[in-house]
Write a protein that holds these residues in place. Sequence first.
Motif, PDB file in Angstrom:
ATOM      1  N   SER A   4     117.545   9.479 129.108  1.00  0.00           N
ATOM      2  CA  SER A   4     118.210   8.627 130.082  1.00  0.00           C
ATOM      3  C   SER A   4     119.699   8.520 129.793  1.00  0.00           C
ATOM      4  CB  SER A   4     117.605   7.228 130.055  1.00  0.00           C
ATOM      5  OG  SER A   4     118.460   6.341 130.739  1.00  0.00           O
ATOM      6  N   PRO A   5     120.526   8.629 130.837  1.00  0.00           N
ATOM      7  CA  PRO A   5     121.959   8.419 130.619  1.00  0.00           C
ATOM      8  C   PRO A   5     122.267   6.956 130.289  1.00  0.00           C
ATOM      9  CG  PRO A   5     121.464   8.726 132.948  1.00  0.00           C
ATOM     10  CD  PRO A   5     120.201   8.987 132.206  1.00  0.00           C
TER      11      PRO A   5
ATOM     12  N   SER B 172     120.488   5.041 128.198  1.00  0.00           N
ATOM     13  CA  SER B 172     119.956   4.533 126.940  1.00  0.00           C
ATOM     14  C   SER B 172     121.110   4.138 126.046  1.00  0.00           C
ATOM     15  CB  SER B 172     119.097   5.587 126.269  1.00  0.00           C
ATOM     16  OG  SER B 172     119.855   6.737 126.018  1.00  0.00           O
ATOM     17  N   PRO B 173     121.044   2.939 125.500  1.00  0.00           N
ATOM     18  CA  PRO B 173     122.148   2.495 124.656  1.00  0.00           C
ATOM     19  C   PRO B 173     122.197   3.322 123.381  1.00  0.00           C
ATOM     20  CG  PRO B 173     120.365   0.880 124.653  1.00  0.00           C
ATOM     21  CD  PRO B 173     119.954   1.951 125.576  1.00  0.00           C
ATOM     22  N   THR B 174     123.355   3.421 122.773  1.00  0.00           N
ATOM     23  CA  THR B 174     123.576   4.093 121.492  1.00  0.00           C
ATOM     24  C   THR B 174     123.443   5.615 121.563  1.00  0.00           C
ATOM     25  OG1 THR B 174     122.775   2.151 120.353  1.00  0.00           O
ATOM     26  CG2 THR B 174     123.024   4.115 119.037  1.00  0.00           C
ATOM     27  N   TRP B 175     122.298   6.110 122.067  1.00  0.00           N
ATOM     28  CA  TRP B 175     122.093   7.554 122.077  1.00  0.00           C
ATOM     29  C   TRP B 175     122.817   8.152 123.269  1.00  0.00           C
ATOM     30  CZ3 TRP B 175     120.263  11.360 119.051  1.00  0.00           C
ATOM     31  CH2 TRP B 175     120.008  12.597 119.660  1.00  0.00           C
ATOM     32  N   ASP B 176     123.844   8.930 123.000  1.00  0.00           N
ATOM     33  CA  ASP B 176     124.677   9.413 124.079  1.00  0.00           C
ATOM     34  C   ASP B 176     124.230  10.693 124.761  1.00  0.00           C
ATOM     35  OD1 ASP B 176     126.496   7.602 124.752  1.00  0.00           O
ATOM     36  OD2 ASP B 176     127.984   8.161 123.240  1.00  0.00           O
ATOM     37  N   PRO B 177     123.913  11.736 123.964  1.00  0.00           N
ATOM     38  CA  PRO B 177     123.580  12.987 124.646  1.00  0.00           C
ATOM     39  C   PRO B 177     122.405  12.788 125.600  1.00  0.00           C
ATOM     40  CG  PRO B 177     123.533  13.241 122.246  1.00  0.00           C
ATOM     41  CD  PRO B 177     123.776  11.822 122.514  1.00  0.00           C
ATOM     42  N   VAL B 178     122.517  13.345 126.753  1.00  0.00           N
ATOM     43  CA  VAL B 178     121.414  13.264 127.714  1.00  0.00           C
ATOM     44  C   VAL B 178     120.684  14.592 127.659  1.00  0.00           C
ATOM     45  CG1 VAL B 178     120.833  13.038 130.127  1.00  0.00           C
ATOM     46  CG2 VAL B 178     122.628  11.629 129.143  1.00  0.00           C
TER      47      VAL B 178
ATOM     48  N   TYR C 238     119.197  -0.179 120.575  1.00  0.00           N
ATOM     49  CA  TYR C 238     118.617   1.164 120.539  1.00  0.00           C
ATOM     50  C   TYR C 238     117.594   1.373 121.649  1.00  0.00           C
ATOM     51  CZ  TYR C 238     120.706   0.628 115.990  1.00  0.00           C
ATOM     52  OH  TYR C 238     121.591   0.378 114.999  1.00  0.00           O
TER      53      TYR C 238
ATOM     54  N   ASP D 106     123.198   0.622 138.055  1.00  0.00           N
ATOM     55  CA  ASP D 106     122.571   1.887 137.682  1.00  0.00           C
ATOM     56  C   ASP D 106     121.374   2.216 138.555  1.00  0.00           C
ATOM     57  OD1 ASP D 106     124.339   2.093 135.533  1.00  0.00           O
ATOM     58  OD2 ASP D 106     123.109   0.673 134.398  1.00  0.00           O
TER      59      ASP D 106
END
Lengths: 263, 609, 374, 455
Positions: free
Chosen positions: B326-327, B329-335, B391, D189
């Motif tokens: 998911s674009p 999702s907090p913290t985790w950037d790469p989609v 997260y 969103d």
Amino acid sequence: MPLLETRGLNKTFGGVHAIQDLDFEIEEGEIVSVIGPNGAGKTSFFNVISGIFEPDAGQILFDGLDISGHTPSQITKAGIARTFQNVRLFPNLTVLENAMVGQHCRTSSGIFAAVLRTPKFRREEMMIEKKAKDVLGFFGTRLVGYRFDQPAFVLSYANRRRLEIARAMATEPRVLLLDEPTAGMNPRETIELTELIGKLRDERGFTIVVIEHDMKVVQGVSDRVVVLDHGVKIAEGSYQEVSTNEDVIEAYLGRPADLEGAK
Amino acid sequence: MTTVTTSPPRTASERSPVDRAVMRRVLRVGVLAGGVMVYTAAIGMFQTFNDKEIIDPILSLSYLVLFAIPAVAGASFSKRVAIEGIETEPLSTLDIAKAAIAGAIAGVVVALFALLVDLFPDLRGTFPKLGPQMVRLLTLEYSVASGFIVLPAISAVAAGAGAAFAWIPERIRRPLLLAGASIPVLSMFEPLVDDLFDEIPAITDFLYSPAGALTITSSIVVALVVAGVSYYLRQRDPIIKKRLSQSADVSVRRRTTIVLAIIAILAFVVLPQFLGGIMNELLTNVGLFALMALGLNVVLGFAGLLDLGYVAFFAVGAYTTGVLTSPLSPTWDPVLSWWFAFPAVVVAAVLAGLMVGTPVLRMRGDYLAIVTLGFGEIVRILLLSDWLSPYFGGAQGIRSIPGIPVAGTQVNATSPELMIYAVLVFVFIAVYVSWRLEDSRIGRAWAALREDEDVAEAVGVDTVKAKLLAFVTGAVIASFAGALFAAKVGTVFTNSFQILVSIIILVIVIVGGMGSLPGVVVGALVLIGILGGPNQPGLLQEFGEFKLLIYGALLVYMMLKRPEGLLPSVRRQRELHQDEFLQDAWLDKGEGDEPQSPGPSVAEPGGQA
Amino acid sequence: MTAIDERPAPPEAPEERERKALRISWIDLFLWGIRIAAIIVIVFGLFGSISKFVAGEGLTAQGWRDLIVSSLAQGAMYGLLALGYSMVYGVLGFINFAHGEVFMSGTMVGFIAANWLFENGVWTSNPFLAMFLVLIVAMITSTLVAVLVERIAYKPLRGAPRLIPLITSIGMSFFLQYTFGGLFGVGFNTYPPPPEVIAGSVNIFGIDVRSTQLTVIIIAILSMIGLWYFVTRTRSGRAMRAVAEDKEIAGLMGINVDRTIVLVFAVGGAMAGVAAMMWSLLFRSVNFFAGFLPGVKAFTAAVLGGIGNIAGAMGGGVLLGLFEGVGPLLILGGLGIPGVSQLKDAVAFIALVLVLIFRPSGLFGERLGSEDRV
Amino acid sequence: MKSKRGLRLLAIFGVLALILAACSPAEEGGDTTEAPGTTEAPTDTTEAPEMTTTTEGMEDPEPGPLGAVVVAPGDSIQIRSLQAISGPVAFLGVPIQRATMLAIQDYGPIEGFEVDMGTGLDDLCSAEGGQAAAQTIVSDEQVVGVIGTSCSGAAQAASPLVSDAGMVMISPANTSPSLTSDLQGTAGDNYREGYYRTAHNDLFQGQAVAEFAFNDLGLTSMAAIHDGDPYTQGLAKAFSDAFEELGGTITTFVGVNKGDTDMTPVLSEVSQGSPEGIYFPIFQPEGDFIVQQIGGVSGLGDVTLIGADGLFVTDFLGLPETEGMYFSGPSLDFGENANELTGVAASAFLETYESEFGEAPSSAFWAHGYDATTMLLQAIADVAMVQSDGSLFIDRQALRDRINATAFAGMIGDLTCDEFGDCGSQEIQINLHEDSSVTDLSQIPVVFTYKGEVG
């Protein structure tokens, strides 16, 4: 070098000494009987060797290596297989499957091999089945043919004992620990089993330790007899020596019928 | 079983109509049936079911259910337990009379209940379902007083009919039963039929009234057709059966199984093309639950480990997918695309399986249940918590999860006819994996573990490894479901991962048959398809409110009456019917034939073996 | 035949086996890792909390006392519920999942009684009589439900593989929940406010304690004493212990095993009824789902204390109450984790896992029948 | 070995791909609405050929980019209701569904065509439930619009389907900013074209409470408690952010678990920061436990308690412990407000409701439901055209355009839609509850009113 040897083995349960300073050894190809009155620590001895209990002190040397403290499955894999006093099969598995489970520790296919049915896996499965059928065939026609696909619980008592031995054989052990293999069998079956124990060594080359109450069997199979009482080895030697040993007679005094009745 | 052993067989001449034991039994059955009828009304089931017409406008589901109760109770009077060597009593009109009296008693009980509710309107304050509307419906819109005539009369007729049913010769009874059953089934499956014959509105227009129920005419036609066809087939039946039974030869039977499996697979592959969005959505949900049930089946059915926190692995799969793809999702950037996230899902599931599996390895079997239940809750609470919300999104969940990219399109809920294939592929993988594993050295190790852990260890099975392997396999299969779920729904919230999900998966496995692959799939199809999941509507939305009541009752019923499940696995069947097997083995002795698997209707022996 | 006729070769080279003789498997390592991590977390958390306390931040001394007393009251309730699980497990060897619903039935029917008494003025005019009557109603209901469940769902399953009654009890749990949900509606029913006499707070040893919490703790202690007397000093109690020890032998000694089992369910049910009454004093709101979480927690408490052990059940309950009430703030709060109260249930379950890793037979030791011992 | 496995997988996918490929052309000819999503081509043209053949004086309209619904003479205009009508949130959804039903009755037929709501669908207050129900809705291409959902989580999963099918969806109860916009002109969103709502945006309520607490009450430190529900957590967060923006401090931001009964731990945690006030926009019974147990926690003796609409209910107000509490929420005192499209006043509606269903509505969002329904019906009436063959033509794009331009006085106040579908009155008020014997919501004085301004 003895194949299996214990040195100063000790095991206590809540203050009761099940086994005390037990030194025991068996040479390759030997058949040794362990006898003793009820509560003498015979089954505890088996349980400790086969890894169900960890010894409090002492060593268990198998082929010169200390195996004490290993899990039962590791010990079975190392080459010591056993049967239980009160037959313990996998009652809802078929006779053949029971024996095939015994091959588990001699095979190695993992999940992926099983799912993909790799050639190695198929070869292994065929091998397992072949070996299982082979050990079942050791008992004549009793466990073969249509019996293969019967659930184990339909077997007669004697056949269950045989199946249990077959399952132990299927693990390809070097030492077989048989815990009262003839208990509950009728005289004819007992005689037959006595012969089989001999054959197990002679034809299949197993080294055998047998706990037995039936002195006829003991006399019939043993190269050597070890007598336990209260966890202590009180005598050792040929059947003749042991049966005349005073300590042994004394140990059995509470239940002289066992000894005399057997004679 | 008890009735047989307590009362000695009597001949017709000895029987007297005023036999007190008989009277007591009639009274007991009557009151019990009445009690059950009252129960359906008191919990509001009766009233809710009234919204669903079965035959428009004369019969609604509520009355069908209500009067089915005395009918079933009545049928018990003409049931005979067949015991070898003892002559069974012949059916007599007296049985019908007894049933009718019991039915009347049940009716009186219900009428009394209606009267009670009518007299004390205050009851509604505590028991919201006991209102005037219920009384009105219960007394068939007559007055409360006339309810005392109408209800006993109808119940008596229903009970008498139930008892008389056994009189009808077998070859007519079957078609009759099928015809009778076809009407409510067809009525309740209206959405499915509607969907299937989308292109031919003539059929649905003929069958159904605007309310979505059969009309009087169509129900008569349906009943006649079903009865006719089933009667005709029954005449030919022996020939077909013979052909099948002759193939006792294993290889032939195996070939039949394979042919059936191929037909089933083809049906699954082709069917979604003929179904609309609603049915595909339904089947997708069935598939997701089947997937989870297959995973639990490895843990519970194969290895015998009761995991009540199984939903945790589903959550791990869904959240891993969500976080990685998911674009938002907090913290985790790469989609990542779903395909690249998938290996990570598997890895996460393996780790989760080990995390849950390792601490419980040495625990007593049933502590496992509570500890795994605890793990399930821990996972849910942590995912929900504000602490880890940087997260996992916390209460706001993870939104905007893309679908599965396949050939330039996104497979998600907006394309239900593609989503179903994604789910089916994984169901097939899970079935195939389970099937292969069961019949392998690992499967045998699991079976041994399930039978007797200590002995399994003693014959060289590394039980620690076997247990972990079961946990991990189950976890990975559940994570597949999670990954698909995230892609399908597009958002993941923790309220999709309640304990309830674990319980419903458990019910599927139990009802279908522990350890039985077709059983588990059929279990999911029947339960999720018809009743629905915790947040998934089933075909029968009328049951929505009572879904979990039915799940609970079903679980108890199955355990008491058919613990091996609908389509039992061979091993389970053996375990739970040992005494029958022993008898068979005894009978087969010498013939050298393998024991026939006994049907469930085989008379139970008088004593324990 | 082939290979097997020859002497079976040693499966592995000796060296390889020697290496395996290293006793510590990776599983032990993992468990040790968990143990050490747990200890580190607890120590650091405690240290954090204490230093905060010393610095005058965080909760005041009075705040901690309040928290502990309320956790004790909650724990006492878990303890009474845990008794039911523990006793049934001790005798029949399975988890009676439906016990939480037995408790819930007590709270629901107790509510009818309390409401009726309130409307008739008894609740305010004669509070002790009213509370006693509610207690009796709750106990009778819970006992009846417990016995009924045993009769319908468990009795036919004597001797079945143990997974089967466990699964049955899960089914029964859901069936009871939604039956009560259907009967009473899914909304919350609120008990009348506690009578004046126990509405305030009392001062014991300089600590202000809410009277309801004190009442709950006192009732729990009294019930425990009563139960202890019943189990150790009466014929039926001895019969129960005998059946728990060995059903077969107890049967041979002339004890009616079936009746004793029913008695176990009845006593467990009655204790659940007492807990139901306590619940109504503490929290007042009840609905059909009120039994599920307390039930799961109570079973956790029973395992914590050592299953089959009556004193252990009570001890486990109180400890669990403390773990989940005080634990989050004391340990996690000390680590600086925000919003720790949300993790309350997670802390309770983690405590269970840790206790089982550290002491698999519970904190106070298991008492199990011969066939259930490992 | 590896390659073999790969081969098998490939084979499976290959077969599936072949089947898909084989079937796809057939599909385009058939039900096009069942494969929506990727193309912007008209998705609903089933009736189109007929239209071109009519050759009466007037030119029949061409369907716009989203297609059109054509209602044959004698058929009804299909709209759907999608609310939480079972489970714990049914109190919210059931009155809305009923209000929709009554609004359809009040509005009457459009151009002689009856409006049919069908069976009320259940969003189960969950993403899966909302999606499954949306699937049911979009598979009937005759459906024009949906009144729903009750829960924001359900809408997030349902609106993509509804939007892709060209339908419109108007929610009377969703408040999550992600569904519309952040009020600063950035789309949320989860914003989808065709989504509208008559409920307020959470950000407004958070802002209102923060301003009230900081400016009017003069509180500088507050704690916020939520219950893990996306709604309560979102609102508590919106409040916290707004409060800190104003210069206040949030001492504790913490959640309770649904089903928790013992609130002492959470209140103790809150007491650590010694806040002057607590905002807990949660529901019953957790709210009950908080007010009942707060007296036993030292340090929280005289904090100001502010609840939200979830607790602004008769049962809760009857608790003596709630005296002195503030409640934030959308303006729910509809009084004599009338919906100008049907002419029905709120008070008259309530009378009808009670006589029809035997009870008062269990939540106040019925008015939002009523207005949402009339808003949809009015828009349909405005864009619908009777064709030469007597059928009714409703263009989907025109319908959306028309709703965007909504402006009328409803029961909840004046409704106008911003570019992201927020159409509600955005009026938030705060009530002060002083006497627990007064539980009639309309009798409780309003102490603060906030009118949200978009942009």
